[in-house]
Design a protein around this motif. Structure first.
Motif, PDB file in Angstrom:
ATOM      1  N   SER A   1       0.957  -1.244   0.038  1.00  0.00           N
ATOM      2  CA  SER A   1      -0.010  -0.001  -0.049  1.00  0.00           C
ATOM      3  C   SER A   1       0.833   1.198  -0.045  1.00  0.00           C
ATOM      4  O   SER A   1       0.564   2.189  -0.813  1.00  0.00           O
TER       5      SER A   1
ATOM      6  N   SER B   1       2.575   1.796  -3.320  1.00  0.00           N
ATOM      7  CA  SER B   1       1.487   2.576  -4.228  1.00  0.00           C
ATOM      8  C   SER B   1       1.224   3.953  -4.267  1.00  0.00           C
ATOM      9  O   SER B   1       1.255   4.817  -5.148  1.00  0.00           O
TER      10      SER B   1
ATOM     11  N   ASP C   1       2.484   7.724  -6.128  1.00  0.00           N
ATOM     12  CA  ASP C   1       1.495   8.856  -6.590  1.00  0.00           C
ATOM     13  C   ASP C   1       1.909  10.134  -5.866  1.00  0.00           C
ATOM     14  O   ASP C   1       2.120  11.249  -6.867  1.00  0.00           O
TER      15      ASP C   1
END
Length: 123
Positions: free
Chosen positions: A97, A100, A104
């Motif tokens: 998590s 990811s 971003d």
């Protein structure tokens, strides 16, 4: 401001908005599933502030006003990366998590830094 500048502004805003949605969902997970209320609140504040400052930048009345708002958005992206790292290192979020959402945040930070450099050079 040329067409490319407008496209870049729109891209940054859209990415920041989608990122804010991810941050809100992460916040909900952290408070509901992990019962973590302090770090998650900081993440929510900084992660959603990026897009809010970009929205303000899009309404800037001068180049210096625009630059100031982009600068704040950039700093908020750096702060968000800090909170994400802290949440990972304290085992509130998984490595998967983290990678990811951190990717971003890093992409948005790079876009904002580039915009900031361009704005400062053109002042």
């Amino acid at each position: 401001m040329d067409n490319q500048d407008l496209q870049n502004r729109s891209l940054a805003y859209d990415k920041a908005y989608q990122f804010a949605i991810r941050i809100v969902n992460a916040y909900k997970y952290l408070i509901e599933e992990q019962k973590e209320f302090i770090l998650s609140k900081q993440l929510l504040r900084s992660g959603t502030s990026i897009g809010a400052n970009l929205a303000e930048a899009n309404g800037a009345i001068s180049t210096s006003d625009f630059s100031a708002k982009i600068s704040v958005a950039y700093k908020e992206s750096l702060e968000t990366k800090y909170w994400l790292s802290l949440l990972k290192d304290t085992n509130y979020i998984t490595e998967v998590s983290f990678k990811s959402i951190y990717a971003d945040a890093d992409e948005i930070a790079r876009i904002l830094f580039s915009a900031l450099k361009t704005t400062r050079i053109n002042q």
